[in-house]
Design an enzyme around this catalytic site. Structure first.
Site, short mmCIF file in Angstrom:
data_model
loop_
_atom_site.label_atom_id
_atom_site.label_comp_id
_atom_site.label_asym_id
_atom_site.label_seq_id
_atom_site.Cartn_x
_atom_site.Cartn_y
_atom_site.Cartn_z
N GLY A 1 36.11 42.75 29.89
CA GLY A 1 35.51 41.08 30.43
C GLY A 1 36.82 40.82 29.34
CD GLN B 1 35.26 49.27 38.90
OE1 GLN B 1 34.43 50.11 38.65
NE2 GLN B 1 35.79 48.10 38.91
CG ASN C 1 24.26 44.17 46.38
OD1 ASN C 1 24.10 43.29 46.66
ND2 ASN C 1 23.90 44.26 44.60
CB SER D 1 34.70 48.13 33.56
OG SER D 1 35.82 47.24 35.25
CG ASP E 1 29.73 38.96 38.06
OD1 ASP E 1 29.07 39.14 39.36
OD2 ASP E 1 29.97 40.02 38.16
CB THR E 2 27.52 37.48 43.52
OG1 THR E 2 28.44 39.72 42.34
CG2 THR E 2 29.05 37.90 44.42
#
Length: 489
Positions: free
Chosen positions: A16, A304, A296, A14, A237-238
């Site tokens: 950066g 969102q 997950n 969503s 990213d995780t």
């Protein structure tokens, strides 16, 4: 005093950011400053959900140039993003088409065919990765079947962070932690699995050998002419977020909370037993040969979407309103695959409540309360699954990422799980990105060393469980809500 200046490009589904880190080795102080922030969102192209990759690249370059305009000498750059999506290149290195988002429907039914043709146990035994319908394994098969005319011109496929590193340096790289999310990397060899790649119908020549975090991919030439190393960080990213999670012991679990919620623990060995397969546990790659044994959870994606649909801009005020509402009046299964990308999330949540003979949430606060209670209950279930898998309970749960700023959800999580929750740091992905850069620059020795820097520089907040809270008593009823078709089951 010598200072190190590292830049982290941290891209989420969503938004950066381009973040500047300043590290003082002698004092072991680490500060972050946001240089540039921008929006990232899906765009429809020919009825397909795609990413505006050229716009994202332009925003990254804008952020890097802003740092240079301040006269700061950058020591290194690292890029982390979400997983599974990729960019196709021709033999000249030019992009072919736009990268398709994992939320697009083109993979509908593909995973079921893979399981039928290859066998679920065989796929899992090779990859150790959970079954998600948008894994790259299924995306590539959909590509080969639906656009055969396209693939004849493809020479390379780069995952999203590797593509941006390529655009900055001209060098191609396939970073290991992100590569493991594809469900195409063999868990025993750490290389691409020949059988799984063959099943996709695309050429194995599209992919180079995966490399572990910490190598220099190449150099970006800044406007001043300096050659700045671009480091292959833990580019999922995780994976970066887990590096920055200040895990107090081997009995601590983590929850990376953002658009997705990723709950798991670190292990030096993977878990690929029948029980792990039955629970759909994943063994994603981490730094220093560690595995991220996790699951997950749909996460704050639901919120969102609701915020956007309900035109809510003040999240703090909404949470305050939500906190006054009774717990567990409306409960859904956040991992029901109906919530992956519905036309209208608010309507979908209301329909799920109506179909299970519950009250229907109508106001933004009621919808948010439904999401928070449901996530907390699912967190508790998944934490128990993970504890059962490893054979002993967890002592703490560390929540990192943007979602850890939600104090109500943190407390609900502690209450539902019956465990102490430690929240922070917020900028976990960025910090983990920076951590690998500092190790590559020989300023830190390893991940554990970096975690002491994190705890020494960033405040953590502890939430103690209230065992009498209503949400803790609702867990048995929640089990029935999970008897739906789960995305991550």
């Amino acid at each position: 005093m010598t200072l190190r200046h590292c830049v982290a490009v941290d891209l989420g589904a969503s938004s950066g950011r381009v973040m500047l880190a300043c590290y003082a080795p002698e004092q072991r102080t680490l500060t972050l400053r946001e240089i540039h922030r921008f929006v990232n969102c899906l765009q429809k192209q020919g009825g397909v959900d795609t990413w505006d990759i050229d716009s994202l690249e332009a925003e990254i370059r804008t952020g890097l140039n802003k740092v240079c305009e301040e006269g700061i000498l950058i020591d290194s750059i690292g890029i982390d993003t979400w997983g599974v999506d990729y960019v196709l290149l021709d033999r000249n290195g030019a992009r072919i088409g736009l990268p398709v988002s994992y939320r697009d429907s083109r993979t509908d039914g593909v995973m079921a065919r893979a399981i039928e043709q290859l066998g679920k146990a065989d796929i899992y035994g090779r990859s150790g990765i959970q079954f998600l319908p948008f894994n790259t394994l299924y995306q590539l098969r959909a590509l080969a079947e639906q656009q055969p005319e396209l693939i004849k011109n493809v020479a390379h496929a780069l995952l999203i962070p590797d593509y941006f590193s390529y655009r900055l340096t001209g060098n191609m790289n396939w970073e290991y932690t992100n590569a493991t999310t594809t469900q195409l990397v063999n868990i025993n060899s750490d290389n691409w699995d020949e059988n799984l790649l063959n099943w996709t119908g695309v050429s194995a020549a599209w992919f180079g050998t995966p490399t572990h975090p910490g190598n220099v991919i190449g150099h970006w030439i800044c406007p001043l002419g300096n050659q700045i190393p671009v480091v292959a960080v833990a580019s999922h990213d995780t994976a970066s977020a887990v590096i920055a999670s200040p895990l107090a012991s081997q009995d601590a679990a983590y929850l990376s909370s953002g658009t997705w919620s990723l709950m798991g623990f670190e292990s030096k060995t993977p878990y690929t037993s029948d029980a792990a397969l039955a629970a759909n546990i994943t063994n994603e790659g981490g730094a220093e040969g560690r595995y991220r044994v996790l699951k997950n959870i749909m996460g704050l994606w639901l919120l969102q979407r609701v915020l956007k649909e309900q035109n809510v801009s003040d999240l703090s005020a909404l949470i305050a309103d939500t906190e006054t509402l009774a717990a567990c009046r409306f409960v859904i299964n956040p991992n029901d695959d109906r919530f992956i990308n519905p036309a209208n999330m608010s309507t979908e949540i209301q329909a799920a409540c109506r179909e299970t003979n519950q009250p229907v949430p109508n106001t933004p606060a009621e919808l948010a309360r439904c999401i928070f209670d449901s996530l907390a209950l699912l967190y508790a279930d998944v934490l128990q699954e993970l504890a059962t898998l490893r054979g002993k309970p967890f002592s703490q749960l560390h929540i990192v990422g943007g979602g850890c700023q939600n104090r109500l959800l943190n407390q609900l999580c502690a209450d539902a799980c019956g465990i102490t929750v430690v929240a922070g740091p917020v900028e976990a992905s960025t910090l983990g990105n920076i951590g690998i850069q500092l190790m590559t620059l020989d300023e830190l020795t390893n991940v554990d060393d970096f975690r002491t820097v994190v705890t020494g520089n960033y405040a953590l907040t502890t939430f103690t469980p209230h065992s009498c809270h209503e949400i803790a008593r609702y867990r048995a009823q929640f089990q029935q809500k999970r008897l739906t078709k789960e995305l991550c089951a």
